[in-house]
Design an enzyme around this catalytic site. Structure first.
Site, PDB file in Angstrom:
ATOM      1  N   HIS A 111       0.738  -1.031   0.088  1.00 19.80           N
ATOM      2  CA  HIS A 111      -0.036  -0.116   0.102  1.00 19.80           C
ATOM      3  C   HIS A 111       0.768   1.234   0.046  1.00 19.80           C
ATOM      4  O   HIS A 111       1.886   1.154   0.360  1.00 19.80           O
ATOM      5  CB  HIS A 111      -1.098   0.072   1.182  1.00 19.80           C
ATOM      6  CG  HIS A 111      -1.830  -1.083   1.224  1.00 19.80           C
ATOM      7  ND1 HIS A 111      -3.375  -0.839   0.912  1.00 19.80           N
ATOM      8  CD2 HIS A 111      -2.137  -2.313   1.427  1.00 19.80           C
ATOM      9  CE1 HIS A 111      -4.149  -1.738   0.992  1.00 19.80           C
ATOM     10  NE2 HIS A 111      -3.383  -2.639   1.405  1.00 19.80           N
ATOM     11  N   LYS A 140      -0.262   4.744   4.433  1.00 21.79           N
ATOM     12  CA  LYS A 140      -1.132   3.640   5.174  1.00 21.79           C
ATOM     13  C   LYS A 140      -0.016   3.120   6.222  1.00 21.79           C
ATOM     14  O   LYS A 140       0.740   2.346   5.751  1.00 21.79           O
ATOM     15  CB  LYS A 140      -1.832   2.529   4.118  1.00 21.79           C
ATOM     16  CG  LYS A 140      -2.517   1.506   4.801  1.00 21.79           C
ATOM     17  CD  LYS A 140      -3.269   0.383   3.870  1.00 21.79           C
ATOM     18  CE  LYS A 140      -4.076  -0.468   4.591  1.00 21.79           C
ATOM     19  NZ  LYS A 140      -5.130   0.297   5.680  1.00 21.79           N
TER      20      LYS A 140
END
Length: 264
Positions: free
Chosen positions: A147, A151
């Protein structure tokens, strides 16, 4: 995600209240999205601001995409004011989150994964785990998830899929997940397109039999945020209908939204 949801909501013809909450340094700033000036309020007076907006817009549904550390405080704010909300943020104390909503009798859609197609995959995994427990007993599992660097927590989707594999007989702990957050590794090792380094979700689940003669691989790669934004808009419309009909059930997830049908 906020900008992506605004664009999706605008395309769906929803009335967007031009208001957002942010940090103290963002207080008073505006962000233009879809030709609308979105005013950002800091944390100091957000209860009064939200209550005032809810009075003015009684059909309001709040959408939350923040960070794990804000999940519980934000949910407590929404519940104190009494405004229904869609929580797409992962992390936080999930038990406390659900208890907060249950105690307040506020309607909410809470889901660590808002992408409809990914949710359908998760539902299929849960059905398989329920109907064929132990089917992968003895198999080893490798999990990699990549990600964007912003994140900070482990993917809630990965945790949900791993839970299914555990029911299928696989021994695997969440701390064994290979989390990729370094852009260079994402480019070279994962194969993320450079233009999507700032917003992507690449997941790989690789199962191998004890004797190494059989392997299974499940993979879902998402570039950008439109899949989550579109699912969020469906969740908002779904929740608004539940509030209007005074449904007995208060807390829903994206599988409930999928089952309802009539999605865009």
């Amino acid at each position: 995600m906020g900008k992506a949801v605004i664009k999706a909501a605008d395309s769906a013809g929803l009335n967007i209240v031009p208001l957002s909450f942010g940090s103290a340094v963002e207080n008073g700033k505006t962000v233009q999205v879809c030709g609308k000036d979105i005013l950002i309020h800091g944390p100091d007076d957000r209860e009064n601001v939200l209550a005032s907006v809810f009075d003015e817009h009684p059909n309001l549904v709040v959408v939350d995409y923040t960070v794990p550390s804000a999940v519980n405080d934000n949910a407590e704010l929404y519940c104190k004011v009494g405004v229904p909300f869609v929580m797409g943020t992962t992390g936080g104390d999930r038990d406390r989150l659900y208890k907060t909503v249950e105690d307040s009798k506020v309607y909410a859609v809470i889901s660590p994964q808002m992408g409809k197609q990914v949710v359908a995959f998760l539902a299929a995994m849960e059905i398989m785990a329920e109907q064929f427990p132990g089917a992968f007993s003895g198999y080893s599992l490798q999990v990699m998830e990549s990600h964007q660097t912003s994140k900070v927590d482990t993917s809630g989707t990965a945790k949900a899929v791993i839970s299914c594999f555990q029911k299928l007989g696989v021994s695997f702990d969440v701390d064994q997940i290979q989390m990729i957050r370094d852009p260079q590794r994402q480019l070279e090792m994962v194969g993320v397109p450079e233009e999507h380094l700032s917003g992507h979700a690449f997941h790989m689940y690789h199962l191998t039999s004890p004797d190494q003669t059989v392997s299974f691989e499940f993979q879902h790669n998402v570039c950008g945020r439109s899949i989550y934004a579109e699912g969020t808009v469906d969740a908002v419309i779904f929740l608004a209908k539940k509030v209007q009909s005074k449904a007995d059930k208060l807390i829903y997830n994206m599988i409930d939204v999928l089952r309802e049908g009539n999605m865009r």
